[in-house]
Design a protein around this motif. Structure first.
Motif, PDB file in Angstrom:
ATOM      1  N   GLN A   8       0.845  -1.186   0.000  1.00 15.25           N
ATOM      2  CA  GLN A   8       0.000   0.000   0.000  1.00 15.25           C
ATOM      3  C   GLN A   8       0.884   1.240   0.000  1.00 15.25           C
ATOM      4  N   LEU A   9       0.576   2.145  -0.877  1.00 11.99           N
ATOM      5  CA  LEU A   9       1.278   3.415  -0.848  1.00 11.99           C
ATOM      6  C   LEU A   9       0.611   4.275   0.218  1.00 11.99           C
ATOM      7  N   ASN A  10       1.406   4.761   1.127  1.00 12.45           N
ATOM      8  CA  ASN A  10       0.859   5.575   2.202  1.00 12.45           C
ATOM      9  C   ASN A  10       1.557   6.920   2.176  1.00 12.45           C
ATOM     10  N   SER A  11       0.865   7.907   1.664  1.00 13.09           N
ATOM     11  CA  SER A  11       1.474   9.227   1.524  1.00 13.09           C
ATOM     12  C   SER A  11       1.686   9.925   2.858  1.00 13.09           C
ATOM     13  N   LEU A  12       1.127   9.361   3.930  1.00 15.39           N
ATOM     14  CA  LEU A  12       1.310   9.970   5.241  1.00 15.39           C
ATOM     15  C   LEU A  12       2.673   9.646   5.847  1.00 15.39           C
ATOM     16  N   LEU A  13       3.281   8.573   5.380  1.00 15.16           N
ATOM     17  CA  LEU A  13       4.585   8.155   5.900  1.00 15.16           C
ATOM     18  C   LEU A  13       5.668   8.357   4.853  1.00 15.16           C
ATOM     19  N   PRO A  14       6.844   8.781   5.286  1.00 13.70           N
ATOM     20  CA  PRO A  14       7.943   8.853   4.324  1.00 13.70           C
ATOM     21  C   PRO A  14       8.374   7.431   3.963  1.00 13.70           C
ATOM     22  N   PRO A  15       9.002   7.271   2.814  1.00 13.29           N
ATOM     23  CA  PRO A  15       9.531   5.937   2.507  1.00 13.29           C
ATOM     24  C   PRO A  15      10.563   5.549   3.572  1.00 13.29           C
ATOM     25  N   THR A  16      10.717   4.268   3.798  1.00  7.85           N
ATOM     26  CA  THR A  16      11.651   3.837   4.849  1.00  7.85           C
ATOM     27  C   THR A  16      13.060   4.368   4.609  1.00  7.85           C
ATOM     28  N   SER A  17      13.426   4.600   3.349  1.00 11.80           N
ATOM     29  CA  SER A  17      14.757   5.152   3.055  1.00 11.80           C
ATOM     30  C   SER A  17      14.910   6.576   3.588  1.00 11.80           C
ATOM     31  N   GLN A  18      13.784   7.251   3.875  1.00 13.56           N
ATOM     32  CA  GLN A  18      13.812   8.613   4.406  1.00 13.56           C
ATOM     33  C   GLN A  18      13.294   8.697   5.843  1.00 13.56           C
ATOM     34  N   SER A  19      13.064   7.552   6.457  1.00 12.63           N
ATOM     35  CA  SER A  19      12.527   7.495   7.810  1.00 12.63           C
ATOM     36  C   SER A  19      13.628   7.764   8.833  1.00 12.63           C
ATOM     37  N   LEU A  20      13.372   8.687   9.745  1.00 17.68           N
ATOM     38  CA  LEU A  20      14.349   8.989  10.793  1.00 17.68           C
ATOM     39  C   LEU A  20      14.637   7.764  11.658  1.00 17.68           C
ATOM     40  N   PRO A  21      13.625   7.053  12.173  1.00 18.27           N
ATOM     41  CA  PRO A  21      13.935   5.874  12.992  1.00 18.27           C
ATOM     42  C   PRO A  21      14.740   4.806  12.242  1.00 18.27           C
TER      43      PRO A  21
END
Length: 158
Positions: A8-21
């Protein structure tokens, strides 16, 4: 046969490659790899190394302060200090004014571990500075400290 769910594309979350955690986790694993090799030779854990480093830098201290400075939860510190005391790396004494409080100090054997691995640890730290450059290294550390402080402030406000 069970169907595999479609991503699922979720525009509310950044892609994991851009995720701070996720980025912090990846960075921590990369940073810790050479340190883990050094600690394996020393025969101690990451948490024990942090305890020894803090005590070596600052001297004897109360367990709550030590837990905070070594980035450990108090229950974990209690278990770690117990094993380190049994190994002769730290000593523990009750506060003379408040028997519920304890003070932890590094022993000669604990300091010997720090001393024996100081050059290698220093070389690893210098390697990280070289990779990032002095300015970016200092900026990264400052930003991480700022993030930690702000998040901890919000936890206390909630």
């Amino acid at each position: 046969m069970q169907d595999t769910p479609k991503p699922q594309l979720n525009s509310l979350l950044p892609p994991t490659s851009q995720s701070l955690p996720v980025s912090l986790t990846r960075a921590r694993e990369a940073v810790m790899a050479p340190i883990r090799k050094m600690l394996q030779k020393a025969g101690i854990t990451e948490q024990q190394w942090r305890v020894l480093r803090v005590l070596s830098e600052s001297g004897k201290m109360e367990t709550g302060t030590l837990a905070n400075r070594a980035a450990l939860m108090s229950p974990s510190l209690s278990r770690i200090v117990h094993s380190m005391e049994n190994a002769g790396l730290v000593s523990r004494e009750a506060d003379p004014n408040d028997r519920r409080r304890q003070h932890i100090a590094i022993t000669g054997a604990g300091q010997a571990i720090i001393n024996d691995h100081m050059t290698e640890a220093s070389d690893i730290a210098a390697y990280y500075r070289d990779i990032l450059g002095e300015k970016d290294h200092d900026t990264l550390v400052t930003l991480l400290q700022k993030l930690t402080l702000r998040l901890n402030e919000e936890d206390h406000d909630a």
